[in-house]
Motif scaffolding. Sequence first.
Motif, PDB file in Angstrom:
ATOM      1  N   TYR A 332       1.724  40.515  57.084  1.00 46.18           N
ATOM      2  CA  TYR A 332       1.659  40.298  58.538  1.00 46.18           C
ATOM      3  C   TYR A 332       2.213  38.919  58.895  1.00 46.18           C
ATOM      4  O   TYR A 332       3.019  38.785  59.837  1.00 46.18           O
ATOM      5  CB  TYR A 332       0.220  40.439  59.026  1.00 46.18           C
ATOM      6  CG  TYR A 332       0.037  39.978  60.453  1.00 46.18           C
ATOM      7  CD1 TYR A 332       0.512  40.741  61.513  1.00 46.18           C
ATOM      8  CD2 TYR A 332      -0.579  38.758  60.733  1.00 46.18           C
ATOM      9  CE1 TYR A 332       0.367  40.300  62.826  1.00 46.18           C
ATOM     10  CE2 TYR A 332      -0.730  38.321  62.033  1.00 46.18           C
ATOM     11  CZ  TYR A 332      -0.246  39.086  63.074  1.00 46.18           C
ATOM     12  OH  TYR A 332      -0.390  38.652  64.367  1.00 46.18           O
ATOM     13  N   GLY A 335       5.868  38.764  59.047  1.00 44.32           N
ATOM     14  CA  GLY A 335       6.512  39.613  60.039  1.00 44.32           C
ATOM     15  C   GLY A 335       6.907  40.989  59.519  1.00 44.32           C
ATOM     16  O   GLY A 335       7.598  41.735  60.213  1.00 44.32           O
ATOM     17  N   PRO A 338       3.595  44.359  61.170  1.00 45.49           N
ATOM     18  CA  PRO A 338       3.080  43.978  62.493  1.00 45.49           C
ATOM     19  C   PRO A 338       2.015  44.940  63.036  1.00 45.49           C
ATOM     20  O   PRO A 338       2.182  45.568  64.092  1.00 45.49           O
ATOM     21  CB  PRO A 338       4.340  43.989  63.355  1.00 45.49           C
ATOM     22  CG  PRO A 338       5.203  45.047  62.734  1.00 45.49           C
ATOM     23  CD  PRO A 338       4.962  44.937  61.251  1.00 45.49           C
TER      24      PRO A 338
END
Length: 371
Positions: A332, A335, A338
Amino acid sequence: MNEMKEMIAAVTACKGADFELQPLKIRQPQGDEVLVKVIATGMCHTDLIVRDQYYPVPLPAVLGHEGAGIIEAIGPNVTDLQVGDHVVLTYGYCGKCTQCNTGNPAYCAEFFGRNFSGADLEGHSAICTHDHAVVHDHFFAQSSFATHALSRENNTVKVTKDVPIELLGPLGCGIQTGAGACINALKVTPASSFVTWGAGAVGLSALLAAKVCGAAIIIAVDIVESRLELAKQLGATHVINSKTQDPVAAIKEITGGGINFALESTGRPEILKQGIDALGILGKIAVVGAPPLGTTAQFDVNDLLLGGKTILGVVEGSGSPKKFIPELVTLYQQGKFPFDQLVKFYAFDDINQAAIDSQIGVTLKPIIKIG
Protein backbone atom coordinates in the motif's frame (compact mmCIF):
# COMPACT_ATOMS: atom_id res chain seq x y z
CA MET A 1 -11.70 -10.44 39.82
CA ASN A 2 -9.48 -8.09 37.87
CA GLU A 3 -10.37 -4.42 37.78
CA MET A 4 -12.96 -3.80 35.06
CA LYS A 5 -12.66 -0.99 32.52
CA GLU A 6 -15.57 1.05 31.23
CA MET A 7 -16.25 0.72 27.51
CA ILE A 8 -18.89 1.30 24.85
CA ALA A 9 -19.74 -1.55 22.51
CA ALA A 10 -22.22 -2.31 19.72
CA VAL A 11 -24.25 -5.26 21.00
CA THR A 12 -26.13 -7.71 18.79
CA ALA A 13 -28.99 -8.72 21.07
CA CYS A 14 -30.76 -11.37 18.99
CA LYS A 15 -31.03 -12.76 15.47
CA GLY A 16 -31.28 -9.98 12.89
CA ALA A 17 -31.36 -7.19 15.49
CA ASP A 18 -29.81 -3.79 14.91
CA PHE A 19 -26.49 -3.11 16.58
CA GLU A 20 -27.11 -1.22 19.83
CA LEU A 21 -24.44 0.91 21.49
CA GLN A 22 -24.30 0.06 25.19
CA PRO A 23 -22.02 0.86 28.14
CA LEU A 24 -20.24 -2.32 29.23
CA LYS A 25 -17.21 -3.39 31.25
CA ILE A 26 -14.13 -5.29 30.09
CA ARG A 27 -11.50 -6.94 32.27
CA GLN A 28 -7.79 -6.25 32.12
CA PRO A 29 -5.48 -8.49 30.03
CA GLN A 30 -4.22 -11.76 31.46
CA GLY A 31 -1.48 -14.14 30.31
CA ASP A 32 -0.59 -13.41 26.69
CA GLU A 33 -3.49 -11.02 26.13
CA VAL A 34 -3.36 -7.36 25.13
CA LEU A 35 -5.96 -4.66 25.68
CA VAL A 36 -6.36 -2.47 22.62
CA LYS A 37 -7.96 0.95 22.41
CA VAL A 38 -9.87 0.48 19.17
CA ILE A 39 -9.54 3.37 16.73
CA ALA A 40 -11.57 1.86 13.89
CA THR A 41 -13.03 -1.49 12.86
CA GLY A 42 -13.93 -2.72 9.40
CA MET A 43 -17.33 -4.28 8.86
CA CYS A 44 -17.22 -7.63 7.11
CA HIS A 45 -19.86 -9.87 5.51
CA THR A 46 -19.17 -12.36 8.32
CA ASP A 47 -20.33 -9.84 10.95
CA LEU A 48 -23.67 -9.63 9.17
CA ILE A 49 -24.19 -13.35 8.59
CA VAL A 50 -23.43 -13.98 12.27
CA ARG A 51 -25.86 -11.25 13.27
CA ASP A 52 -28.39 -13.10 11.11
CA GLN A 53 -27.29 -16.46 12.59
CA TYR A 54 -26.01 -18.20 9.47
CA TYR A 55 -23.30 -19.27 11.92
CA PRO A 56 -24.53 -20.19 15.43
CA VAL A 57 -22.59 -17.69 17.56
CA PRO A 58 -24.48 -17.27 20.86
CA LEU A 59 -26.21 -13.93 21.39
CA PRO A 60 -26.24 -11.29 22.82
CA ALA A 61 -22.72 -10.67 21.60
CA VAL A 62 -20.24 -8.01 20.62
CA LEU A 63 -19.13 -8.73 17.07
CA GLY A 64 -16.50 -6.96 14.96
CA HIS A 65 -13.34 -8.67 13.74
CA GLU A 66 -11.35 -6.16 11.70
CA GLY A 67 -10.13 -4.02 14.56
CA ALA A 68 -7.19 -1.61 14.52
CA GLY A 69 -5.93 0.51 17.34
CA ILE A 70 -3.29 1.21 19.95
CA ILE A 71 -2.21 -1.14 22.73
CA GLU A 72 -3.27 0.23 26.12
CA ALA A 73 -2.20 -2.63 28.40
CA ILE A 74 -0.47 -6.00 28.12
CA GLY A 75 -0.62 -9.25 30.07
CA PRO A 76 2.38 -10.57 32.01
CA ASN A 77 3.30 -13.18 29.37
CA VAL A 78 3.42 -10.80 26.39
CA THR A 79 6.96 -10.58 24.99
CA ASP A 80 6.99 -8.87 21.59
CA LEU A 81 4.37 -6.11 21.94
CA GLN A 82 4.26 -3.05 24.15
CA VAL A 83 1.94 -0.26 25.20
CA GLY A 84 1.64 2.34 22.43
CA ASP A 85 2.15 -0.04 19.52
CA HIS A 86 -0.17 0.40 16.55
CA VAL A 87 -1.79 -2.95 15.81
CA VAL A 88 -4.22 -4.73 13.50
CA LEU A 89 -6.31 -7.51 15.06
CA THR A 90 -6.85 -10.69 13.08
CA TYR A 91 -8.44 -14.12 13.66
CA GLY A 92 -7.70 -16.39 16.60
CA TYR A 93 -5.59 -19.53 16.40
CA CYS A 94 -3.89 -21.78 18.95
CA GLY A 95 -0.32 -21.55 17.63
CA LYS A 96 0.41 -25.14 18.70
CA CYS A 97 -1.43 -27.58 16.42
CA THR A 98 0.01 -29.17 13.28
CA GLN A 99 -1.52 -26.57 10.99
CA CYS A 100 -0.29 -23.64 13.09
CA ASN A 101 3.18 -25.14 13.36
CA THR A 102 3.43 -25.55 9.59
CA GLY A 103 2.53 -21.94 8.78
CA ASN A 104 -1.20 -22.49 8.22
CA PRO A 105 -2.90 -20.84 11.23
CA ALA A 106 -6.10 -20.17 9.26
CA TYR A 107 -6.71 -23.93 9.38
CA CYS A 108 -6.04 -24.22 13.11
CA ALA A 109 -7.61 -27.28 14.72
CA GLU A 110 -9.32 -24.93 17.21
CA PHE A 111 -10.38 -22.31 14.66
CA PHE A 112 -14.14 -22.52 15.15
CA GLY A 113 -13.97 -22.47 18.93
CA ARG A 114 -11.55 -19.57 19.07
CA ASN A 115 -13.51 -17.43 16.60
CA PHE A 116 -17.19 -18.37 16.83
CA SER A 117 -17.91 -19.82 20.29
CA GLY A 118 -18.76 -16.49 21.93
CA ALA A 119 -16.31 -17.06 24.78
CA ASP A 120 -12.77 -18.20 25.50
CA LEU A 121 -11.89 -21.89 25.41
CA GLU A 122 -12.94 -22.25 29.07
CA GLY A 123 -16.35 -20.73 28.30
CA HIS A 124 -15.67 -17.38 29.96
CA SER A 125 -16.43 -13.90 28.63
CA ALA A 126 -14.21 -10.88 29.24
CA ILE A 127 -17.02 -8.33 29.12
CA CYS A 128 -20.29 -7.87 30.96
CA THR A 129 -23.03 -5.35 31.61
CA HIS A 130 -22.93 -3.07 34.63
CA ASP A 131 -25.24 -5.49 36.47
CA HIS A 132 -22.85 -8.35 35.60
CA ALA A 133 -24.98 -9.99 32.91
CA VAL A 134 -22.89 -11.94 30.40
CA VAL A 135 -22.39 -10.55 26.92
CA HIS A 136 -20.74 -13.03 24.56
CA ASP A 137 -17.41 -11.93 23.13
CA HIS A 138 -14.07 -13.31 21.86
CA PHE A 139 -15.55 -13.02 18.35
CA PHE A 140 -12.55 -13.74 16.12
CA ALA A 141 -10.53 -13.44 19.34
CA GLN A 142 -11.30 -9.71 19.56
CA SER A 143 -14.95 -8.46 19.45
CA SER A 144 -13.85 -5.08 18.15
CA PHE A 145 -17.16 -3.27 17.60
CA ALA A 146 -16.18 -1.54 20.82
CA THR A 147 -13.98 1.17 22.24
CA HIS A 148 -11.72 -1.52 23.71
CA ALA A 149 -10.93 -5.10 22.74
CA LEU A 150 -8.93 -7.96 24.23
CA SER A 151 -6.88 -10.12 21.90
CA ARG A 152 -3.96 -12.51 22.23
CA GLU A 153 -0.41 -11.65 21.29
CA ASN A 154 -0.41 -14.07 18.34
CA ASN A 155 -3.44 -12.50 16.65
CA THR A 156 -2.31 -8.91 17.33
CA VAL A 157 -0.16 -7.69 14.45
CA LYS A 158 2.16 -4.72 14.97
CA VAL A 159 2.14 -2.28 12.04
CA THR A 160 4.03 0.86 11.13
CA LYS A 161 2.90 4.19 12.54
CA ASP A 162 3.54 5.80 9.13
CA VAL A 163 0.09 4.77 7.81
CA PRO A 164 -3.18 6.00 9.41
CA ILE A 165 -4.23 3.26 11.82
CA GLU A 166 -7.95 3.90 11.15
CA LEU A 167 -7.46 2.57 7.60
CA LEU A 168 -5.80 -0.73 8.41
CA GLY A 169 -8.43 -2.81 10.24
CA PRO A 170 -9.84 -4.55 7.12
CA LEU A 171 -6.41 -6.07 6.51
CA GLY A 172 -7.21 -8.36 9.44
CA CYS A 173 -9.88 -10.25 7.52
CA GLY A 174 -11.62 -9.17 4.31
CA ILE A 175 -8.73 -7.55 2.47
CA GLN A 176 -6.32 -10.23 3.67
CA THR A 177 -8.74 -12.92 2.48
CA GLY A 178 -8.98 -11.67 -1.10
CA ALA A 179 -5.33 -10.74 -1.50
CA GLY A 180 -4.08 -13.88 0.21
CA ALA A 181 -6.28 -16.14 -1.90
CA CYS A 182 -4.38 -14.85 -4.94
CA ILE A 183 -0.89 -14.60 -3.52
CA ASN A 184 -0.75 -17.44 -0.99
CA ALA A 185 -3.35 -20.02 -2.12
CA LEU A 186 -3.74 -19.72 -5.89
CA LYS A 187 -0.20 -18.39 -6.36
CA VAL A 188 -1.23 -16.39 -9.44
CA THR A 189 1.63 -16.31 -11.94
CA PRO A 190 2.93 -13.56 -14.25
CA ALA A 191 1.21 -13.29 -17.67
CA SER A 192 -1.65 -15.55 -16.50
CA SER A 193 -5.41 -14.92 -16.51
CA PHE A 194 -7.51 -14.26 -13.41
CA VAL A 195 -11.22 -13.68 -12.75
CA THR A 196 -13.02 -12.59 -9.63
CA TRP A 197 -16.61 -13.79 -9.35
CA GLY A 198 -17.97 -10.91 -7.31
CA ALA A 199 -16.52 -7.40 -7.20
CA GLY A 200 -17.06 -6.62 -3.54
CA ALA A 201 -14.27 -5.77 -1.12
CA VAL A 202 -12.87 -9.31 -1.08
CA GLY A 203 -13.09 -9.75 -4.85
CA LEU A 204 -11.50 -6.39 -5.60
CA SER A 205 -8.75 -7.04 -3.07
CA ALA A 206 -8.03 -10.21 -5.02
CA LEU A 207 -8.05 -8.20 -8.24
CA LEU A 208 -5.46 -5.81 -6.80
CA ALA A 209 -3.34 -8.77 -5.72
CA ALA A 210 -3.61 -10.42 -9.15
CA LYS A 211 -2.23 -7.20 -10.61
CA VAL A 212 0.64 -7.29 -8.09
CA CYS A 213 1.31 -10.90 -9.18
CA GLY A 214 1.57 -9.81 -12.81
CA ALA A 215 -1.56 -11.38 -14.29
CA ALA A 216 -2.03 -10.23 -17.90
CA ILE A 217 -5.79 -10.77 -18.17
CA ILE A 218 -7.81 -9.65 -15.14
CA ILE A 219 -11.60 -10.03 -15.31
CA ALA A 220 -14.27 -8.92 -12.85
CA VAL A 221 -17.78 -10.41 -12.92
CA ASP A 222 -20.64 -8.72 -11.06
CA ILE A 223 -24.15 -7.35 -11.61
CA VAL A 224 -23.52 -3.85 -10.19
CA GLU A 225 -22.20 -1.45 -12.83
CA SER A 226 -20.55 0.89 -10.31
CA ARG A 227 -18.49 -2.01 -8.98
CA LEU A 228 -17.47 -3.02 -12.47
CA GLU A 229 -16.45 0.55 -13.23
CA LEU A 230 -14.30 0.63 -10.09
CA ALA A 231 -12.79 -2.72 -11.10
CA LYS A 232 -11.65 -1.15 -14.37
CA GLN A 233 -10.11 1.76 -12.49
CA LEU A 234 -8.24 -0.68 -10.24
CA GLY A 235 -6.75 -2.66 -13.10
CA ALA A 236 -9.33 -5.03 -14.59
CA THR A 237 -8.65 -5.59 -18.29
CA HIS A 238 -12.23 -6.81 -18.81
CA VAL A 239 -15.50 -6.61 -16.89
CA ILE A 240 -18.63 -8.72 -17.34
CA ASN A 241 -22.13 -7.91 -16.14
CA SER A 242 -23.61 -11.37 -15.67
CA LYS A 243 -27.14 -9.94 -15.91
CA THR A 244 -26.56 -9.03 -19.54
CA GLN A 245 -23.89 -11.53 -20.65
CA ASP A 246 -23.24 -15.24 -20.32
CA PRO A 247 -20.11 -14.96 -18.13
CA VAL A 248 -18.76 -18.45 -18.88
CA ALA A 249 -18.96 -17.92 -22.64
CA ALA A 250 -17.48 -14.43 -22.32
CA ILE A 251 -14.55 -15.66 -20.22
CA LYS A 252 -13.77 -18.48 -22.63
CA GLU A 253 -13.83 -16.04 -25.54
CA ILE A 254 -11.57 -13.53 -23.77
CA THR A 255 -9.06 -16.17 -22.72
CA GLY A 256 -9.23 -18.44 -25.75
CA GLY A 257 -10.50 -21.45 -23.84
CA GLY A 258 -10.71 -20.81 -20.12
CA ILE A 259 -9.28 -18.95 -17.16
CA ASN A 260 -6.11 -19.95 -15.27
CA PHE A 261 -7.07 -18.65 -11.82
CA ALA A 262 -10.41 -17.68 -10.27
CA LEU A 263 -11.88 -16.44 -6.99
CA GLU A 264 -15.49 -17.10 -5.91
CA SER A 265 -16.55 -14.68 -3.19
CA THR A 266 -20.35 -14.58 -3.53
CA GLY A 267 -21.16 -17.69 -1.51
CA ARG A 268 -23.73 -18.73 -4.14
CA PRO A 269 -23.51 -22.36 -5.37
CA GLU A 270 -24.71 -21.52 -8.88
CA ILE A 271 -21.90 -18.97 -9.23
CA LEU A 272 -19.37 -21.53 -8.03
CA LYS A 273 -20.56 -23.89 -10.78
CA GLN A 274 -20.07 -21.15 -13.37
CA GLY A 275 -16.63 -20.51 -11.95
CA ILE A 276 -15.65 -24.15 -12.34
CA ASP A 277 -17.13 -24.30 -15.85
CA ALA A 278 -15.09 -21.25 -16.90
CA LEU A 279 -11.74 -22.73 -15.81
CA GLY A 280 -9.29 -23.72 -18.49
CA ILE A 281 -7.25 -26.91 -18.41
CA LEU A 282 -5.42 -27.15 -15.05
CA GLY A 283 -7.30 -24.05 -13.89
CA LYS A 284 -7.77 -23.33 -10.19
CA ILE A 285 -10.63 -21.66 -8.33
CA ALA A 286 -10.41 -20.43 -4.74
CA VAL A 287 -13.66 -20.46 -2.78
CA VAL A 288 -13.96 -17.81 -0.06
CA GLY A 289 -17.68 -16.94 -0.10
CA ALA A 290 -19.49 -18.26 2.98
CA PRO A 291 -23.10 -19.46 2.51
CA PRO A 292 -25.25 -20.87 5.34
CA LEU A 293 -23.83 -24.02 6.96
CA GLY A 294 -24.86 -27.15 5.07
CA THR A 295 -25.02 -25.48 1.64
CA THR A 296 -24.07 -27.87 -1.19
CA ALA A 297 -23.01 -27.25 -4.79
CA GLN A 298 -23.13 -29.31 -7.99
CA PHE A 299 -20.65 -29.56 -10.85
CA ASP A 300 -19.71 -31.92 -13.67
CA VAL A 301 -17.25 -34.40 -12.15
CA ASN A 302 -15.84 -35.45 -15.51
CA ASP A 303 -15.25 -31.83 -16.50
CA LEU A 304 -13.28 -31.44 -13.26
CA LEU A 305 -11.43 -34.71 -13.79
CA LEU A 306 -10.54 -34.45 -17.46
CA GLY A 307 -9.61 -30.77 -17.19
CA GLY A 308 -7.33 -31.34 -14.20
CA LYS A 309 -9.18 -28.53 -12.44
CA THR A 310 -8.67 -27.61 -8.79
CA ILE A 311 -11.20 -26.29 -6.27
CA LEU A 312 -9.54 -24.71 -3.23
CA GLY A 313 -11.31 -23.81 -0.02
CA VAL A 314 -9.53 -20.74 1.37
CA VAL A 315 -9.85 -19.28 4.87
CA GLU A 316 -8.42 -15.84 5.69
CA GLY A 317 -6.14 -15.85 2.67
CA SER A 318 -4.15 -18.96 3.69
CA GLY A 319 -1.23 -16.93 4.97
CA SER A 320 0.53 -16.13 8.22
CA PRO A 321 -1.00 -12.80 9.31
CA LYS A 322 2.04 -11.70 11.31
CA LYS A 323 3.99 -11.77 8.04
CA PHE A 324 1.31 -11.08 5.43
CA ILE A 325 -0.45 -8.05 6.92
CA PRO A 326 2.77 -5.96 7.19
CA GLU A 327 3.57 -7.00 3.60
CA LEU A 328 0.20 -5.65 2.43
CA VAL A 329 0.88 -2.40 4.30
CA THR A 330 4.22 -2.10 2.49
CA LEU A 331 2.55 -2.70 -0.89
CA TYR A 332 0.00 0.00 0.00
CA GLN A 333 2.78 2.44 0.90
CA GLN A 334 4.43 1.73 -2.46
CA GLY A 335 1.19 2.50 -4.32
CA LYS A 336 0.85 -1.10 -5.55
CA PHE A 337 -2.13 -2.11 -3.40
CA PRO A 338 -4.54 0.87 -3.14
CA PHE A 339 -7.17 -0.85 -1.00
CA ASP A 340 -8.12 2.54 0.44
CA GLN A 341 -10.22 3.01 -2.70
CA LEU A 342 -12.56 0.28 -1.43
CA VAL A 343 -13.44 1.84 1.93
CA LYS A 344 -15.88 4.37 3.35
CA PHE A 345 -15.76 5.65 6.93
CA TYR A 346 -18.76 5.79 9.28
CA ALA A 347 -19.17 7.20 12.78
CA PHE A 348 -19.76 4.64 15.55
CA ASP A 349 -23.32 5.95 15.93
CA ASP A 350 -23.93 5.14 12.25
CA ILE A 351 -22.97 1.46 12.47
CA ASN A 352 -26.45 0.30 11.41
CA GLN A 353 -26.37 2.53 8.35
CA ALA A 354 -23.01 1.03 7.49
CA ALA A 355 -24.57 -2.43 7.68
CA ILE A 356 -27.42 -1.40 5.39
CA ASP A 357 -25.09 0.23 2.89
CA SER A 358 -22.90 -2.86 2.88
CA GLN A 359 -25.80 -5.24 2.30
CA ILE A 360 -27.31 -3.27 -0.57
CA GLY A 361 -23.91 -2.72 -2.17
CA VAL A 362 -23.65 1.05 -1.77
CA THR A 363 -20.44 0.63 0.22
CA LEU A 364 -17.84 -2.05 -0.48
CA LYS A 365 -15.97 -1.93 2.82
CA PRO A 366 -17.37 0.14 5.69
CA ILE A 367 -14.93 1.16 8.40
CA ILE A 368 -16.47 2.23 11.70
CA LYS A 369 -14.46 5.01 13.37
CA ILE A 370 -14.63 4.31 17.09
CA GLY A 371 -11.71 5.90 18.94
